[in-house]
Design an enzyme around this catalytic site. Structure first.
Site, PDB file in Angstrom:
ATOM      1  N   THR A   1      17.527 -12.858   8.893  1.00  0.00           N
ATOM      2  CA  THR A   1      16.294 -13.323   8.268  1.00  0.00           C
ATOM      3  C   THR A   1      15.659 -14.416   9.128  1.00  0.00           C
ATOM      4  O   THR A   1      16.339 -15.029   9.952  1.00  0.00           O
ATOM      5  CB  THR A   1      16.573 -13.898   6.863  1.00  0.00           C
ATOM      6  OG1 THR A   1      17.371 -15.077   7.003  1.00  0.00           O
ATOM      7  CG2 THR A   1      17.269 -12.883   5.969  1.00  0.00           C
TER       8      THR A   1
ATOM      9  N   ASP B   1      20.057 -21.420  11.904  1.00  0.00           N
ATOM     10  CA  ASP B   1      20.991 -21.315  13.026  1.00  0.00           C
ATOM     11  C   ASP B   1      20.541 -22.192  14.186  1.00  0.00           C
ATOM     12  O   ASP B   1      21.333 -22.948  14.756  1.00  0.00           O
ATOM     13  CB  ASP B   1      21.100 -19.850  13.463  1.00  0.00           C
ATOM     14  CG  ASP B   1      21.974 -19.666  14.686  1.00  0.00           C
ATOM     15  OD1 ASP B   1      23.126 -20.150  14.672  1.00  0.00           O
ATOM     16  OD2 ASP B   1      21.510 -19.042  15.661  1.00  0.00           O
TER      17      ASP B   1
ATOM     18  N   ASP C   1      22.505 -25.625  15.450  1.00  0.00           N
ATOM     19  CA  ASP C   1      22.964 -25.739  16.835  1.00  0.00           C
ATOM     20  C   ASP C   1      22.373 -26.962  17.518  1.00  0.00           C
ATOM     21  O   ASP C   1      23.082 -27.712  18.195  1.00  0.00           O
ATOM     22  CB  ASP C   1      22.590 -24.484  17.635  1.00  0.00           C
ATOM     23  CG  ASP C   1      23.405 -23.272  17.251  1.00  0.00           C
ATOM     24  OD1 ASP C   1      24.415 -23.416  16.532  1.00  0.00           O
ATOM     25  OD2 ASP C   1      23.023 -22.164  17.681  1.00  0.00           O
TER      26      ASP C   1
END
Length: 167
Positions: free
Chosen positions: A1, A8, A12
């Site tokens: 998605t 994500d 990170d």
């Protein structure tokens, strides 16, 4: 998605920045280098994410395959992507551990043949040296990301200006 991709990317970036801030504190002679790496990481990923959204891509990991060959290899080969990301993170994680100690002596490990000056090298230092070239290459990929994404955004701007002039 799309939400997952943003989450994500942000996770990170935040983790990398936090680690680099700690490293800048541990290795204060190199704090400017860590600041530069933080700026490069955030800027290159932001530009890349934004340019892929502008171009209508469904994921920041789906790139134009006719584009830069280095980025094409980076994003189309999962082993390359994994090794680059893991090697980069290993380097910074080893710098963190090296602040405290060099790690267990590699002479105690069956697979080790690494010695310098008659003494064995610590495992954390060995991994740092092995992962350093990967880290350097990953930073070069970030520069390519930044340049390519900047060009893509500029091309979108030019196309929009041409369309506005026609109307």
């Amino acid at each position: 998605t799309k939400f997952g991709a943003v989450l994500d990317m942000l996770t990170d970036r935040c983790c990398t920045v936090c680690l680099m801030v700690v490293l800048a504190k541990f290795y204060d002679n190199y704090y400017l280098m860590f600041q530069f790496l933080i700026a490069l990481d955030i800027t290159s990923h932001w530009f890349h994410m934004y340019s892929t959204l502008l171009k209508g891509s469904t994921s920041h990991k789906k790139i134009d395959l006719s584009g830069n060959p280095l980025l094409r290899l980076y994003y189309t080969s999962r082993p390359v992507l994994f090794c680059m990301c893991a090697g980069n993170e290993f380097f910074f994680a080893m710098l963190y551990l090296l602040h405290f100690e060099e790690g267990p002596a590699t002479s105690n490990l069956v697979f080790s043949l690494v010695h310098y000056g008659g003494a064995s090298i610590g495992l954390w230092k060995l991994i740092a040296w092995i992962s350093l070239p990967v880290c350097i290459l990953k930073q070069m990929i970030s520069v390519v990301h930044l340049i390519t994404a900047s060009q893509n955004i500029a091309n979108v701007d030019l196309a929009e200006r041409k369309a506005d002039k026609k109307n």
